[in-house]
Scaffold this motif. Structure first.
Motif, PDB file in Angstrom:
ATOM      1  N   ARG A  99      -9.290  -1.159  63.061  1.00 25.67           N
ATOM      2  CA  ARG A  99      -8.695  -2.381  63.596  1.00 25.67           C
ATOM      3  C   ARG A  99      -7.426  -2.061  64.382  1.00 25.67           C
ATOM      4  NH1 ARG A  99      -9.138  -6.920  64.687  1.00 25.67           N
ATOM      5  NH2 ARG A  99      -7.730  -8.050  63.293  1.00 25.67           N
ATOM      6  N   THR A 100      -6.624  -1.158  63.863  1.00 26.61           N
ATOM      7  CA  THR A 100      -5.367  -0.793  64.521  1.00 26.61           C
ATOM      8  C   THR A 100      -5.628  -0.144  65.867  1.00 26.61           C
ATOM      9  OG1 THR A 100      -4.343  -0.455  62.355  1.00 26.61           O
ATOM     10  CG2 THR A 100      -3.213   0.501  64.254  1.00 26.61           C
ATOM     11  N   ALA A 101      -6.659   0.686  65.953  1.00 30.65           N
ATOM     12  CA  ALA A 101      -6.961   1.429  67.185  1.00 30.65           C
ATOM     13  C   ALA A 101      -7.443   0.531  68.315  1.00 30.65           C
ATOM     14  CB  ALA A 101      -8.003   2.507  66.892  1.00 30.65           C
ATOM     15  N   GLU A 102      -7.769  -0.720  68.014  1.00 31.31           N
ATOM     16  CA  GLU A 102      -8.279  -1.618  69.054  1.00 31.31           C
ATOM     17  C   GLU A 102      -7.225  -1.932  70.111  1.00 31.31           C
ATOM     18  OE1 GLU A 102      -9.648  -5.051  67.009  1.00 31.31           O
ATOM     19  OE2 GLU A 102     -11.363  -4.044  66.069  1.00 31.31           O
ATOM     20  N   THR A 103      -5.940  -1.909  69.714  1.00 32.79           N
ATOM     21  CA  THR A 103      -4.851  -2.279  70.613  1.00 32.79           C
ATOM     22  C   THR A 103      -3.671  -1.340  70.399  1.00 32.79           C
ATOM     23  OG1 THR A 103      -5.512  -4.605  70.435  1.00 32.79           O
ATOM     24  CG2 THR A 103      -3.321  -4.168  71.325  1.00 32.79           C
ATOM     25  N   ASN A 152      -1.859   7.845  65.996  1.00 34.54           N
ATOM     26  CA  ASN A 152      -0.724   8.752  66.042  1.00 34.54           C
ATOM     27  C   ASN A 152       0.340   8.317  65.032  1.00 34.54           C
ATOM     28  OD1 ASN A 152      -1.693  10.172  68.464  1.00 34.54           O
ATOM     29  ND2 ASN A 152      -1.266   8.215  69.481  1.00 34.54           N
ATOM     30  N   VAL A 153       1.059   9.289  64.504  1.00 35.94           N
ATOM     31  CA  VAL A 153       2.192   8.982  63.641  1.00 35.94           C
ATOM     32  C   VAL A 153       3.376   8.638  64.542  1.00 35.94           C
ATOM     33  CG1 VAL A 153       3.814   9.871  61.934  1.00 35.94           C
ATOM     34  CG2 VAL A 153       1.389  10.513  61.809  1.00 35.94           C
ATOM     35  N   THR A 154       3.844   7.394  64.475  1.00 32.54           N
ATOM     36  CA  THR A 154       4.958   6.969  65.309  1.00 32.54           C
ATOM     37  C   THR A 154       6.277   6.956  64.539  1.00 32.54           C
ATOM     38  OG1 THR A 154       4.505   4.648  64.818  1.00 32.54           O
ATOM     39  CG2 THR A 154       3.468   5.588  66.764  1.00 32.54           C
ATOM     40  N   SER A 155       6.234   7.065  63.228  1.00 29.43           N
ATOM     41  CA  SER A 155       7.445   7.223  62.421  1.00 29.43           C
ATOM     42  C   SER A 155       7.039   7.714  61.036  1.00 29.43           C
ATOM     43  CB  SER A 155       8.207   5.901  62.287  1.00 29.43           C
ATOM     44  OG  SER A 155       9.292   6.043  61.387  1.00 29.43           O
ATOM     45  N   ASP A 156       7.777   8.708  60.531  1.00 26.50           N
ATOM     46  CA  ASP A 156       7.533   9.173  59.174  1.00 26.50           C
ATOM     47  C   ASP A 156       8.851   9.443  58.444  1.00 26.50           C
ATOM     48  OD1 ASP A 156       8.435  11.443  60.429  1.00 26.50           O
ATOM     49  OD2 ASP A 156       6.685  12.682  59.950  1.00 26.50           O
ATOM     50  N   SER A 157       9.934   8.854  58.958  1.00 28.36           N
ATOM     51  CA  SER A 157      11.257   9.170  58.423  1.00 28.36           C
ATOM     52  C   SER A 157      11.799   8.120  57.455  1.00 28.36           C
ATOM     53  CB  SER A 157      12.258   9.334  59.576  1.00 28.36           C
ATOM     54  OG  SER A 157      12.339   8.138  60.331  1.00 28.36           O
ATOM     55  N   ALA A 177      -2.150   3.468  67.916  1.00 31.63           N
ATOM     56  CA  ALA A 177      -2.923   4.179  68.934  1.00 31.63           C
ATOM     57  C   ALA A 177      -2.087   4.457  70.172  1.00 31.63           C
ATOM     58  CB  ALA A 177      -4.149   3.351  69.315  1.00 31.63           C
ATOM     59  N   SER A 178      -0.807   4.070  70.146  1.00 29.56           N
ATOM     60  CA  SER A 178       0.066   4.278  71.300  1.00 29.56           C
ATOM     61  C   SER A 178       0.342   5.770  71.507  1.00 29.56           C
ATOM     62  CB  SER A 178       1.387   3.534  71.091  1.00 29.56           C
ATOM     63  OG  SER A 178       2.315   3.861  72.098  1.00 29.56           O
TER      64      SER A 178
END
Length: 230
Positions: free
Chosen positions: A65-69, A94-99, A220-221
């Motif tokens: 679902r997340t990858a759709e947009t 993609n990992v956009t934050s892991d901190s 997915a950005s």
């Protein structure tokens, strides 16, 4: 909910945090299966779904679902971030934050007295609007530091605790937390919750908060932006 009970029920804890965080920001909330979601109307205009230690099948469904947009976000609360980062890659995310980390505190250990400023060049303003408690330290007309809190049951959720760079290392973050706790103290709160950045984790640990899980934000950005900053 006591801090001890909350830590034993991370999914329930996450639901409380999402309700409080969404309350702080005026977000609409919904459910994605058994997991909470919030519509980030002021930023991406898309839904962010939050899941605590989802199963492989649950993760696959949420990831699809997340990858759709590209603007949609999946945030995972976990103590095994590498596992979900690997699963995300296989699902095209993609990992956009892991901190960030989710942190908790027994509010009875926190100073809930109205704080005072020792710097005559600064002033403290507190107010409540639409159920949200606000605290700001002002330097003239400029906001030097600020934050907000929203109460869900007996839990206070703190959000956007920010000190501007020119005013850092002067104890203003701690003062904002005390001012918000003082405002909410009449609501019978027992527990405090928040998501903390790396710098914030140092401050809150000093104030007696404990880390209960890491926070992994996925999308997915491909623009490389850190979504935890929005």
């Amino acid at each position: 909910m006591s801090p001890e009970t909350a830590v034993e029920d991370i999914t329930g804890l996450l639901e409380v945090w999402v309700a409080g965080w969404a309350g702080c920001r005026g977000y609409q909330t919904a459910k994605e299966g058994r997991f909470p979601a919030a519509l980030r109307a002021d930023t991406s205009g898309e839904w962010e779904v939050f899941a605590s230690e989802p199963t492989d099948d649950e993760f696959a469904t949420l990831a699809a679902r997340t990858a759709e947009t590209p603007a949609r976000v999946l945030t995972i609360l976990t103590n095994d971030p590498s596992r979900y980062a690997a699963m995300a890659g296989r699902q095209g995310l993609n990992v956009t934050s892991d901190s960030q980390a989710m942190m908790i505190v027994d509010m009875e250990t926190q100073d809930a007295e109205d704080p005072w400023l020792s710097d005559d060049d600064l002033s403290l303003a507190t107010y409540e609007r639409d159920g949200v408690y606000y605290a700001e330290v002002l330097s003239g007309d400029a906001v030097a530091a600020g934050g907000r809190a929203f109460v869900v049951g007996d839990t206070a959720v703190f959000d956007k605790i920010i000190t501007q760079p020119a005013f850092q290392r002067r104890g203003l973050g701690s003062l904002i937390m005390r001012a918000l706790a003082a405002q909410a103290s009449g609501r019978g709160i027992r527990t405090g919750l928040l998501l903390a950045s790396v710098d914030g984790q140092k401050l809150y640990s000093h104030l007696g908060w404990s880390t209960i899980a890491r926070v992994l934000m996925l999308s997915a950005s491909h623009d490389g932006s850190d979504l935890s900053l929005s």
